[in-house]
Design a protein around this motif. Structure first.
Motif, PDB file in Angstrom:
ATOM      1  N   LYS A   1       7.038   2.101 -23.227  1.00  0.00           N
ATOM      2  CA  LYS A   1       7.024   1.473 -24.543  1.00  0.00           C
ATOM      3  C   LYS A   1       6.250   0.160 -24.573  1.00  0.00           C
ATOM      4  N   ASP A   2       5.672  -0.237 -23.433  1.00  0.00           N
ATOM      5  CA  ASP A   2       4.894  -1.477 -23.339  1.00  0.00           C
ATOM      6  C   ASP A   2       5.717  -2.676 -23.803  1.00  0.00           C
ATOM      7  N   ILE A   3       6.968  -2.718 -23.331  1.00  0.00           N
ATOM      8  CA  ILE A   3       7.881  -3.805 -23.671  1.00  0.00           C
ATOM      9  C   ILE A   3       7.806  -4.871 -22.589  1.00  0.00           C
ATOM     10  N   SER A   4       7.942  -6.127 -22.974  1.00  0.00           N
ATOM     11  CA  SER A   4       8.071  -7.206 -21.994  1.00  0.00           C
ATOM     12  C   SER A   4       9.533  -7.310 -21.576  1.00  0.00           C
ATOM     13  N   LEU A   5       9.762  -7.596 -20.298  1.00  0.00           N
ATOM     14  CA  LEU A   5      11.116  -7.658 -19.760  1.00  0.00           C
ATOM     15  C   LEU A   5      11.342  -8.979 -19.054  1.00  0.00           C
ATOM     16  N   LEU A   6      12.425  -9.658 -19.402  1.00  0.00           N
ATOM     17  CA  LEU A   6      12.889 -10.821 -18.652  1.00  0.00           C
ATOM     18  C   LEU A   6      14.227 -10.413 -18.038  1.00  0.00           C
ATOM     19  N   MET A   7      14.268 -10.330 -16.717  1.00  0.00           N
ATOM     20  CA  MET A   7      15.444  -9.815 -16.027  1.00  0.00           C
ATOM     21  C   MET A   7      16.040 -10.886 -15.135  1.00  0.00           C
ATOM     22  N   ILE A   8      17.354 -11.063 -15.245  1.00  0.00           N
ATOM     23  CA  ILE A   8      18.073 -12.096 -14.504  1.00  0.00           C
ATOM     24  C   ILE A   8      18.935 -11.455 -13.435  1.00  0.00           C
ATOM     25  N   SER A   9      18.907 -12.025 -12.232  1.00  0.00           N
ATOM     26  CA  SER A   9      19.729 -11.506 -11.137  1.00  0.00           C
ATOM     27  C   SER A   9      19.850 -12.573 -10.059  1.00  0.00           C
ATOM     28  N   HIS A  10      20.898 -12.434  -9.217  1.00  0.00           N
ATOM     29  CA  HIS A  10      21.003 -13.276  -8.034  1.00  0.00           C
ATOM     30  C   HIS A  10      20.365 -12.597  -6.835  1.00  0.00           C
ATOM     31  N   ASP A  11      19.897 -11.354  -7.020  1.00  0.00           N
ATOM     32  CA  ASP A  11      19.372 -10.533  -5.925  1.00  0.00           C
ATOM     33  C   ASP A  11      17.849 -10.534  -5.964  1.00  0.00           C
ATOM     34  N   LEU A  12      17.226 -11.296  -5.056  1.00  0.00           N
ATOM     35  CA  LEU A  12      15.770 -11.365  -5.023  1.00  0.00           C
ATOM     36  C   LEU A  12      15.144 -10.013  -4.726  1.00  0.00           C
ATOM     37  N   GLY A  13      15.805  -9.200  -3.894  1.00  0.00           N
ATOM     38  CA  GLY A  13      15.261  -7.888  -3.551  1.00  0.00           C
ATOM     39  C   GLY A  13      15.122  -6.998  -4.769  1.00  0.00           C
ATOM     40  N   VAL A  14      16.139  -6.983  -5.626  1.00  0.00           N
ATOM     41  CA  VAL A  14      16.093  -6.199  -6.857  1.00  0.00           C
ATOM     42  C   VAL A  14      14.944  -6.668  -7.743  1.00  0.00           C
ATOM     43  N   LEU A  15      14.815  -7.972  -7.908  1.00  0.00           N
ATOM     44  CA  LEU A  15      13.763  -8.507  -8.766  1.00  0.00           C
ATOM     45  C   LEU A  15      12.375  -8.255  -8.181  1.00  0.00           C
ATOM     46  N   ALA A  16      12.247  -8.336  -6.858  1.00  0.00           N
ATOM     47  CA  ALA A  16      10.951  -8.088  -6.223  1.00  0.00           C
ATOM     48  C   ALA A  16      10.506  -6.648  -6.421  1.00  0.00           C
TER      49      ALA A  16
ATOM     50  N   ALA B   1      16.503 -14.605   2.627  1.00  0.00           N
ATOM     51  CA  ALA B   1      17.052 -14.313   3.952  1.00  0.00           C
ATOM     52  C   ALA B   1      18.503 -13.867   3.910  1.00  0.00           C
ATOM     53  N   ALA B   2      19.174 -14.061   2.772  1.00  0.00           N
ATOM     54  CA  ALA B   2      20.589 -13.700   2.671  1.00  0.00           C
ATOM     55  C   ALA B   2      20.807 -12.195   2.618  1.00  0.00           C
ATOM     56  N   PHE B   3      19.738 -11.418   2.381  1.00  0.00           N
ATOM     57  CA  PHE B   3      19.863  -9.972   2.275  1.00  0.00           C
ATOM     58  C   PHE B   3      19.168  -9.306   3.457  1.00  0.00           C
ATOM     59  N   PRO B   4      19.920  -8.602   4.319  1.00  0.00           N
ATOM     60  CA  PRO B   4      19.292  -7.879   5.429  1.00  0.00           C
ATOM     61  C   PRO B   4      18.275  -6.866   4.904  1.00  0.00           C
ATOM     62  N   ARG B   5      17.184  -6.694   5.635  1.00  0.00           N
ATOM     63  CA  ARG B   5      16.121  -5.806   5.197  1.00  0.00           C
ATOM     64  C   ARG B   5      16.076  -4.558   6.068  1.00  0.00           C
ATOM     65  N   ILE B   6      15.958  -3.424   5.432  1.00  0.00           N
ATOM     66  CA  ILE B   6      15.883  -2.162   6.163  1.00  0.00           C
ATOM     67  C   ILE B   6      14.639  -2.166   7.048  1.00  0.00           C
TER      68      ILE B   6
ATOM     69  N   PRO C   1      21.841 -12.123   9.898  1.00  0.00           N
ATOM     70  CA  PRO C   1      21.586 -12.503   8.516  1.00  0.00           C
ATOM     71  C   PRO C   1      21.898 -13.974   8.288  1.00  0.00           C
ATOM     72  N   ARG C   2      21.096 -14.613   7.469  1.00  0.00           N
ATOM     73  CA  ARG C   2      21.257 -16.040   7.235  1.00  0.00           C
ATOM     74  C   ARG C   2      21.811 -16.296   5.842  1.00  0.00           C
ATOM     75  N   GLY C   3      22.756 -17.167   5.768  1.00  0.00           N
ATOM     76  CA  GLY C   3      23.297 -17.573   4.484  1.00  0.00           C
ATOM     77  C   GLY C   3      22.901 -19.000   4.183  1.00  0.00           C
ATOM     78  N   LEU C   4      23.587 -19.577   3.224  1.00  0.00           N
ATOM     79  CA  LEU C   4      23.310 -20.951   2.831  1.00  0.00           C
ATOM     80  C   LEU C   4      24.648 -21.637   2.612  1.00  0.00           C
TER      81      LEU C   4
END
Length: 324
Positions: free
Chosen positions: A200-215, A252-257, A266-269
Motif C-alpha cells: 500500500k506504499d504506507i509509511s511506518l513508524l514502529m516503536i520497540s525495545h528490541d533492536l533486532g526486530v527493528l533492524a 548486545a543485550a540480545f544473543p545472536r544466532i 550476553p551483555r546487559g546494562l
C-alpha cells in the motif's frame, strides 16, 4: 517527499516546578513509503512521542515544536481538522489490543467505525470493506461477528491492524505491536506489517525495545534515551555497529544466532534510565556509560555526524572507542 517531520518536539507533563520532561528536542523525518524504527528502554519517551504525533496525550501534557504531517502542523490544527486527520491521514496500532478494543462490541463494528465517522462510505459498503480488510490481514470474514475476548492475542492484533488500514492512511504508527505475543505469532505479525506497508506504499513508524526486530523490519532506526534521540541511521548499520554506547548495549543485550560469543556471554546494562523528574547533568547516559569521561558529567552532547548517513550524541564519535 516527507510524510512526517518532527522538529524540536518537547513534551512535558505538569507545569511550573512540577514539570516533568518526557520528550526533549526530538527531530525526526520519515519519507513516503519508508519505515522508521524507534528503540529504547521503557521510560525513554517512545510511547509519549507516538501519542504526541496525533495529540493523544492527556491534558496535563504540554507540547512545543512542530509535527508536520504532509506539511501540516498537527500541533496547530483545529479540533475538526485533527479529527479528520486521525485514522485517515495517520493511524495507530497500540501495544495491547485487548485494552484498545471495546469488549462489548463485535470487532467488525469497530473496524467499520472510523470509516463511518469519516463519512467515506455507506454502512453496507463498510461491512463489505470490513470483510476485505479481515481477509487482507489473514482472518476469515466470519470473525467480524466475534467479540474481542473470543479471539486469540494474534487475531486481536490483526484486527487492530485492519482498523489502522480502514481509512487508507498515509502513515501508521505501531507502538510495540508484538510485545504481548509469543515469538511465532510475533514473527507472523511483523511479516504482515511489512507486507501491507509495501503493498500500500504506507509509511511506518514502529516503536520497540528490541533492536533486532527493528533492524529486520525498518529502513532507518533512531535510538532514544531519557527523552532524546542519541543515535540514528540505517537500521541494520545501527544494530550491527552502533556508534553510541547505549545503542551498543541495547544491541548486545540480545544473543545472536550463529554467534557463540554472544550466546555464552550476553551483555546487559546495569541500572535503569533516569527519572525524567530528576535527570543527571551533562550527558544523561553518563552514570551508566562504560566509556564515560569526566567531562561527560558536565557537558551534554548533541547529535554529531558519524559517517554513512549516521549521527550519534557521544563524545567518542569518530574516535573508534567501543563498549568493552
Amino acid at each position: 517527499m516527507s510524510v512526517l517531520e518532527v522538529r524540536d518536539l518537547q513534551v512535558t507533563y505538569g507545569s511550573g516546578r512540577t514539570a516533568v520532561p518526557a520528550v526533549r528536542g526530538v527531530d525526526l523525518t520519515l519519507a513516503a513509503g519508508r519505515k522508521l524504527g524507534i528503540a529504547g528502554e521503557s521510560g525513554c519517551g517512545k510511547s509519549t512521542l507516538a501519542l504526541a504525533l496525533l495529540r493523544l496525550l492527556p491534558a496535563s501534557a504540554r507540547l512545543s515544536g512542530e509535527i508536520l504531517l504532509d506539511g501540516e502542523d498537527v500541533l496547530t490544527m483545529k479540533w475538526g481538522r485533527l479529527r479528520a486527520v486521525r485514522w485517515a491521514g495517520a493511524s495507530i496500532v497500540f501495544q495491547g489490543a485487548m485494552h484498545s478494543l471495546n469488549a462489548v462490541h463485535r470487532v467488525g463494528e469497530q473496524i467499520a467505525e472510523p470509516m463511518l465517522l469519516h463519512g467515506t462510505t455507506t454502512p453496507a459498503a463498510a461491512r463489505a470493506r470490513v470483510g476485505e480488510l479481515l481477509q487482507h490481514v489473514g482472518l476469515p470474514v466470519s470473525r467480524a461477528d466475534a467479540y474481542p475476548h473470543e479471539l486469540s492475542g494474534g487475531q486481536r492484533q490483526r484486527v487492530m491492524i485492519a482498523m489502522a488500514l480502514a481509512c487508507d492512511p498515509r502513515l501508521i504508527v505501531a507502538d510495540e505491536p508484538t510485545t504481548a505475543l509469543d515469538v511465532m505469532i510475533q514473527a507472523q505479525i511483523l511479516r504482515l506489517i511489512e507486507q501491507l506497508v509495501a503493498e500500500k506504499d504506507i509509511s511506518l513508524l514502529m516503536i520497540s525495545h528490541d533492536l533486532g526486530v527493528l533492524a529486520d523490519t525498518c529502513d532507518e532506526l533512531a535510538v532514544m534515551y531519557a527523552g532524546r534521540v542519541v543515535e540514528e541511521g540505517p537500521a541494520r548499520a545501527v544494530y550491527d555497529a552502533a556508534r553510541h554506547p547505549y545503542g551498543q548495549a541495547l544491541s548486545a543485550a540480545f544473543p545472536r544466532i550463529g554467534d557463540p560469543a554472544s550466546r555464552r556471554a550476553p551483555r546487559g546494562l546495569p541500572g535503569d534510565p533516569p527519572d525524567p523528574a530528576d535527570l543527571p547533568g551533562g550527558c544523561t547516559f553518563h552514570p551508566r556509560c562504560p566509556v564515560a569521561l569526566d567531562s561527560c558529567a558536565h557537558e551534554d552532547q548533541s547529535l554529531l555526524a558519524a559517517g554513512d548517513l549516521r549521527r550519534a550524541a557521544c563524545v567518542h564519535v569518530g574516535t573508534g572507542v567501543k563498549q568493552p
